[in-house]
Each structure stands twice: as C-alpha cells, then as structure tokens.
Write a protein that holds these residues in place. Structure first.
Motif, PDB file in Angstrom:
ATOM      1  N   LYS A 231      -9.589  14.020  22.661  1.00 11.27           N
ATOM      2  CA  LYS A 231     -10.356  13.011  22.073  1.00 11.27           C
ATOM      3  C   LYS A 231      -9.597  11.846  21.436  1.00 11.27           C
ATOM      4  O   LYS A 231      -9.856  10.660  21.363  1.00 11.27           O
ATOM      5  N   ILE A 232      -8.598  12.419  20.733  1.00 13.08           N
ATOM      6  CA  ILE A 232      -7.545  11.445  19.930  1.00 13.08           C
ATOM      7  C   ILE A 232      -6.960  10.510  20.901  1.00 13.08           C
ATOM      8  O   ILE A 232      -6.856   9.276  20.876  1.00 13.08           O
ATOM      9  N   ALA A 233      -6.224  11.249  21.825  1.00 13.85           N
ATOM     10  CA  ALA A 233      -5.356  10.655  22.910  1.00 13.85           C
ATOM     11  C   ALA A 233      -6.103   9.566  23.557  1.00 13.85           C
ATOM     12  O   ALA A 233      -5.770   8.487  24.061  1.00 13.85           O
ATOM     13  N   GLU A 234      -7.486   9.655  24.039  1.00 13.23           N
ATOM     14  CA  GLU A 234      -8.549   8.909  24.701  1.00 13.23           C
ATOM     15  C   GLU A 234      -9.012   7.929  24.142  1.00 13.23           C
ATOM     16  O   GLU A 234      -9.528   6.955  24.701  1.00 13.23           O
ATOM     17  N   THR A 235      -8.783   7.937  22.725  1.00 11.31           N
ATOM     18  CA  THR A 235      -9.605   6.806  21.976  1.00 11.31           C
ATOM     19  C   THR A 235      -8.942   5.486  22.376  1.00 11.31           C
ATOM     20  O   THR A 235      -7.547   5.564  22.051  1.00 11.31           O
ATOM     21  N   GLU A 236      -9.740   4.397  22.601  1.00 11.70           N
ATOM     22  CA  GLU A 236      -8.995   3.196  22.996  1.00 11.70           C
ATOM     23  C   GLU A 236      -7.877   2.745  22.201  1.00 11.70           C
ATOM     24  O   GLU A 236      -6.806   2.097  22.785  1.00 11.70           O
ATOM     25  N   LYS A 237      -7.935   2.968  20.873  1.00 10.66           N
ATOM     26  CA  LYS A 237      -6.830   2.210  20.021  1.00 10.66           C
ATOM     27  C   LYS A 237      -5.591   2.917  20.161  1.00 10.66           C
ATOM     28  O   LYS A 237      -4.572   2.454  19.882  1.00 10.66           O
ATOM     29  N   VAL A 238      -5.879   4.073  20.514  1.00  7.17           N
ATOM     30  CA  VAL A 238      -4.633   5.189  20.502  1.00  7.17           C
ATOM     31  C   VAL A 238      -4.032   5.097  21.724  1.00  7.17           C
ATOM     32  O   VAL A 238      -2.846   4.608  21.848  1.00  7.17           O
ATOM     33  N   CYS A 239      -4.551   5.750  22.869  1.00  7.60           N
ATOM     34  CA  CYS A 239      -4.230   5.823  24.187  1.00  7.60           C
ATOM     35  C   CYS A 239      -2.659   6.217  24.335  1.00  7.60           C
ATOM     36  O   CYS A 239      -1.805   5.674  24.722  1.00  7.60           O
ATOM     37  N   LEU A 240      -2.414   7.369  23.440  1.00 12.89           N
ATOM     38  CA  LEU A 240      -1.106   7.779  23.483  1.00 12.89           C
ATOM     39  C   LEU A 240      -1.189   9.336  23.819  1.00 12.89           C
ATOM     40  O   LEU A 240      -2.238  10.253  23.709  1.00 12.89           O
ATOM     41  N   PRO A 241      -0.065   9.963  24.536  1.00  8.06           N
ATOM     42  CA  PRO A 241      -0.154  11.218  24.667  1.00  8.06           C
ATOM     43  C   PRO A 241       0.062  12.192  23.485  1.00  8.06           C
ATOM     44  O   PRO A 241       0.478  11.739  22.405  1.00  8.06           O
ATOM     45  N   VAL A 242      -0.541  13.615  23.385  1.00  8.76           N
ATOM     46  CA  VAL A 242      -0.517  14.249  22.356  1.00  8.76           C
ATOM     47  C   VAL A 242       0.079  15.743  22.670  1.00  8.76           C
ATOM     48  O   VAL A 242      -0.263  16.083  23.814  1.00  8.76           O
ATOM     49  N   MET A 243       1.130  16.125  21.956  1.00  6.78           N
ATOM     50  CA  MET A 243       1.519  17.496  22.060  1.00  6.78           C
ATOM     51  C   MET A 243       0.913  18.358  20.904  1.00  6.78           C
ATOM     52  O   MET A 243       0.654  18.009  19.829  1.00  6.78           O
TER      53      MET A 243
ATOM     54  N   LEU B 263     -16.576  15.318  23.954  1.00  9.84           N
ATOM     55  CA  LEU B 263     -15.668  14.748  24.612  1.00  9.84           C
ATOM     56  C   LEU B 263     -16.283  14.218  25.837  1.00  9.84           C
ATOM     57  O   LEU B 263     -16.312  14.852  26.970  1.00  9.84           O
ATOM     58  N   PRO B 264     -16.571  13.099  26.175  1.00  8.82           N
ATOM     59  CA  PRO B 264     -17.217  12.289  27.430  1.00  8.82           C
ATOM     60  C   PRO B 264     -15.993  12.186  28.449  1.00  8.82           C
ATOM     61  O   PRO B 264     -14.897  12.517  28.116  1.00  8.82           O
ATOM     62  N   GLU B 265     -16.559  11.994  29.539  1.00  7.47           N
ATOM     63  CA  GLU B 265     -15.758  11.904  30.630  1.00  7.47           C
ATOM     64  C   GLU B 265     -14.883  10.820  30.407  1.00  7.47           C
ATOM     65  O   GLU B 265     -14.949  10.032  29.808  1.00  7.47           O
ATOM     66  N   TYR B 266     -13.542  10.896  30.932  1.00  5.23           N
ATOM     67  CA  TYR B 266     -12.334  10.193  30.706  1.00  5.23           C
ATOM     68  C   TYR B 266     -12.511   8.947  31.572  1.00  5.23           C
ATOM     69  O   TYR B 266     -12.816   8.870  32.782  1.00  5.23           O
ATOM     70  N   LYS B 267     -12.199   7.644  30.756  1.00  5.99           N
ATOM     71  CA  LYS B 267     -12.214   6.478  31.547  1.00  5.99           C
ATOM     72  C   LYS B 267     -11.079   5.686  31.179  1.00  5.99           C
ATOM     73  O   LYS B 267     -10.563   5.223  30.270  1.00  5.99           O
ATOM     74  N   PRO B 268     -10.048   5.733  32.393  1.00  6.25           N
ATOM     75  CA  PRO B 268      -8.831   5.168  32.079  1.00  6.25           C
ATOM     76  C   PRO B 268      -9.008   3.498  31.829  1.00  6.25           C
ATOM     77  O   PRO B 268      -9.807   2.873  32.386  1.00  6.25           O
ATOM     78  N   HIS B 269      -7.855   3.051  30.979  1.00  6.84           N
ATOM     79  CA  HIS B 269      -7.876   1.771  30.947  1.00  6.84           C
ATOM     80  C   HIS B 269      -7.350   0.700  31.971  1.00  6.84           C
ATOM     81  O   HIS B 269      -7.598  -0.020  32.427  1.00  6.84           O
TER      82      HIS B 269
END
Lengths: 100, 381
Positions: free
Chosen positions: B152-164, B191-197
């Motif tokens: 959820k954090i990674a896929e938030t629009e403003k973040v869009c960064l990978p998470v370890m 966690l909704p379906e992933y929508k890529p930018h």
C-alpha cells in the motif's frame, strides 16, 4: 550546473517525468553525439568505388547513401572514430582535426 | 475467516504475499529467506495463488525480472538475504529510479566474509542509499502486517518507490510465533488492484531506462529524494489506516516508543533486539530506573523529526547497531547522531549481534548500565 526551482519539470526541452519514463520514444535522436567529434572524416566522391564498406563499418550508422547513390557522412552523429577511413580500400576517406 | 496459526516469520511473509495477489514471482532461494519462495511455490502449485513463478538463475536476475514485471505493469514480489541482496545491488537503484513500487522481503543475514549465515543487518544497511524504503520487523505478526502495508505504501501515487521488508534471519525468519491470518476480502478492501503509472503498452509506446545527461540526472535524483520525503507521511497514514481496519499498531509506523514519557536513559533498537530490550526495561523499571526504548521501524526514509521529539528529555541514548560502517562506527549510530546534532542528549553507539551473536538480556542490561554510568559506547561482544 542547473539549480532547479521547485516543480520546474522541463530542462532543455527534456521533461523530468515520474520514473524517467519517456512518453514519446525515439528522443535519443535529439541527442547529437556528433558534438563529441575531434576528427572529421570526409569522402572523396571521385575516388569512391561505392563498395559500401564505410557504410557497413560505421558503429554509429552515421554513413548513409544519398539519392544519387553516393555515400555521405551524417555529421550530427559521426563521432569521428575514423574506422571508415581505416577500412576504405581505395583511400577515398581522409580526415581533418576539427576545432570548435 | 480469520485464522490463528503458529508459524515462522518467513512463513508469515509468504502468507501475507499470497493475500496481496502478486502476478509474477521471480525468486531465487538463499538462507535464511528460503522458506518464503518455498511456500509461495507451493501456493502457486496448489492453485491457491494465481501467479507465475520464474525460476531465475541468480539474484541479479531475480531483481532484473522484478524490474521487468513492473515494467509490464503487474504486481510482483521477491525475497532474498545477504550475498543475494548484494548481488542485486546493481539493479536496486534502477528499480527505485523507475518509480516501480516493488516489495521485497529481506531475511537479514550478515555479509561474507568470513562466511556466516546468521543474522545482522549488514546486508540491508549496505543498501540503504538505493532509494528503497526500509521497514524492519520485530515479530511474525509485524512481518505479516508490514508486508501488506508495504504494498500500500509503495503503490501510493506520491510515493511509487520500492519497499524492503526486513526480518532478522533465524531469530525471526525461523522462529515460530502465533499469527493471525487475515481474510482475503478484508485485505482486498485495504489493498486495491495495482494500477501502474506507466507500463510497456503497444498501443502507447514509451521508453523505459533511457539515459539522462548531466543536464537532467541531478533533477531526477531530486525527484526521488522528494518522493522519499513524502513517503514519511504516507507510511504513517497507511499505518493508521491499517490500524483502523485490522486493529493492530506498531507505534506510528515509523517508530514505537516504550516507556519514553519520563525516561532519562533509552536504547534505540531495530527488529528482534527491541523485543529483548522490552523485557530488560520492565526489569529496570521495577528497580525504579527511568529507562525507555525507541523501536525504530523505518530506517529509510529516516524519521529525523520523530527521533528528535522522542529524545527531547533524555540524558543519554544508546543505539544498538547490528551493522558497522568499517572505518567509522555503527551506521545507524551515525544517522542518529546526525539527527540529534542540535539536541542536548548524548548518543552512544553499541555495535552488537554481528554475525548472529546473541543480543540477550545480559548484553542489553550491560548497555543500559554503561549508559547510566556515563560511559562511552563500545562493541557489545
């Protein structure tokens, strides 16, 4: 050095996109690598036998055939490696040091 | 239906990943993270998880395939540890620079040499500058919850960064603990379906991985730094939302404070070391000592303001560091010292637990005593 003001997203016509994705591909051709050149080759059309060795050898595909069937150098992308000069069997290609 | 089981930390992560519905899993097993791909392979084989598993030939390929899956616009996952993470090093900043919201579990294990398969944080800490958000866990339940939050954090629009998602090798990855496994429906709602930018799409061609000259590279890096800064807020927000939906909290998602209100001396610990510190604090509190714990969960982005706030009234803070930046001191200690440079609190670094050496009750007690006697930090062997 460019110090960008906040949220300015275009530098020299290049968009600072999310994830560095380019949405109109083929933009690499705007990058004129010919600027790197020190040695400028030129083809003597009178000596040229049109064997196309320069055309095949050029690592940057900067040699092209014009409408009249003559081989020419595209100086936008020629980096001046002079492989064409080395390969030419009739020594039709020579070079000059290019000063800018 | 909510299921209660007794399960290992690595297994907990595999269970969480299943609920997050990744579509492609490029994985290469390495101790102590092996159980994660093992379980996921079982789920795919049994038909419990509708995903394709790629049996890659190395971790370098696993990370490269992870990039590829996200370039195709699909949710993915991988897990690794130690040398495997080191082999991924080349690809890690490329994934973050492409703003692909990948999630990876790291079962922290030390780096060779000498060859050693046990836990410390040298693998993940060595990768902390690569644009990946790093979340550390203390328990199997926290590992399970953090994995779901990570997507959820990674896929938030403003973040869009990978998470370890980091769990201590063996001391968490292989330890069996009670775990509450959540409903698929509940996780789907969170966690909704992933929508890529952006993704590779024939109908709208795009270039990925293009090069940037000195005229633009700098500005791209600035963009990633801004996204990292932004993610500090988002991590807390996602954690809050998770707490509301599932009823479990881990401080504010960035760090958890234990007995910090009136504490004069405190330790800052990460992962399972925090669990042991809790016990020691209870013991010392009974004796009337004003001691506390800062359990740091998020190491990148580094929560500077929160650390400052937590340390306002402290006399001294000790940092339990499971990684040492050879030639200087514990890497986490360096970060904490920098964050507290304008504060009055004294910061001491205790390098501990290298190569799987236990950080037990006695050692934590020893660190607290040194701190209270005003001694300098040392290697807590």
């Amino acid at each position: 050095m460019i110090f960008m003001t906040k949220k300015e997203i275009k530098i020299g016509g290049i968009q600072i996109t999310k994830g560095a994705v380019i949405s109109n591909p083929g933009s690499t051709k705007n990058y004129k690598t010919g600027e790197w050149r020190t040695f400028k080759p030129s083809i003597d059309q009178a000596k040229c036998i049109k064997c196309a060795k320069c055309w095949m050898t050029c690592p940057d595909a900067a040699v092209y055939k014009d409408k009249e069937g003559r081989f020419q150098v595209n100086y936008d992308y020629c980096k001046g490696c002079l492989l064409c000069e080395k390969e030419c069997p009739v020594k039709a290609i020579s070079h000059k040091v290019e000063e800018k | 239906m909510v299921k209660k089981v007794v399960i290992s930390g690595a297994d907990a992560i595999a269970n969480a990943v299943k609920l997050c519905r990744p579509k492609v899993l490029p994985m290469y097993p390495i101790t102590p993270s092996t159980l994660v791909p093992e379980r996921l392979a079982e789920y795919v084989f049994n038909g419990e998880l509708d995903a394709e598993m790629i049996h890659v030939e190395s971790e370098h390929s696993a990370a490269s395939a992870l990039y590829g899956v996200y370039a195709m616009g699909l949710r993915s996952f991988t897990a690794t540890a130690s040398q495997g993470l080191a082999l991924m090093h080349e690809i890690l900043p490329i994934i973050s620079a492409s703003r692909f919201p990948a999630v990876m579990a790291v079962a922290n294990r030390t780096l060779s040499g000498p060859l050693n398969i046990w836990n410390d944080h040298s693998d993940a800490m060595s990768e902390r500058d690569q644009g990946w958000i790093q979340l550390y866990c203390e328990s199997a339940q926290e590992a399970f919850d953090t994995t779901i939050m990570a997507y959820k954090i990674a896929e938030t629009e403003k973040v869009c960064l990978p998470v370890m998602v980091c769990i201590d090798g063996f001391s968490l990855s292989h330890v069996y603990e009670p775990l509450q496994i959540e409903d698929q429906e509940k996780v789907d709602l969170f966690l909704p379906e992933y929508k890529p930018h952006d993704f590779l799409d024939i109908s709208s061609p795009k270039s990925f991985g293009a090069f940037a000259t000195p005229a633009t590279y700098f500005e791209f890096k600035e963009q990633y730094q801004e996204a990292m800064d932004e993610s500090l807020k988002i991590i807390s927000q996602v954690h809050e939302e998770f707490a509301k939906k599932f009823g479990r909290t881990y401080g504010n998602g960035l760090m958890e404070l234990v007995e910090m209100k009136d504490a004069e001396y405190a330790l800052l610990a990460v992962g399972t070391a925090a669990g042991t510190t809790r016990v020691v604090i209870e013991e010392l509190r009974k004796k009337g000592k004003k001691v506390g714990l800062i359990k740091l969960k998020t190491i990148r982005p580094f929560p500077v303001e929160e650390i400052k706030k937590a340390c306002k009234n402290l006399k001294a803070l000790g940092v339990i560091d499971r990684h040492v930046s050879l030639g200087y001191e514990g890497a986490l200690t360096i970060d904490v010292k920098a964050a507290l440079k304008e504060e009055k609190v004294k910061v001491e670094g205790f390098v501990a637990g290298l190569g799987g050496r236990d950080i037990d009750r006695k050692r934590i007690l020893f660190a607290f005593e040194a701190l209270m006697q005003g001694k300098k930090g040392f290697w807590l062997k």
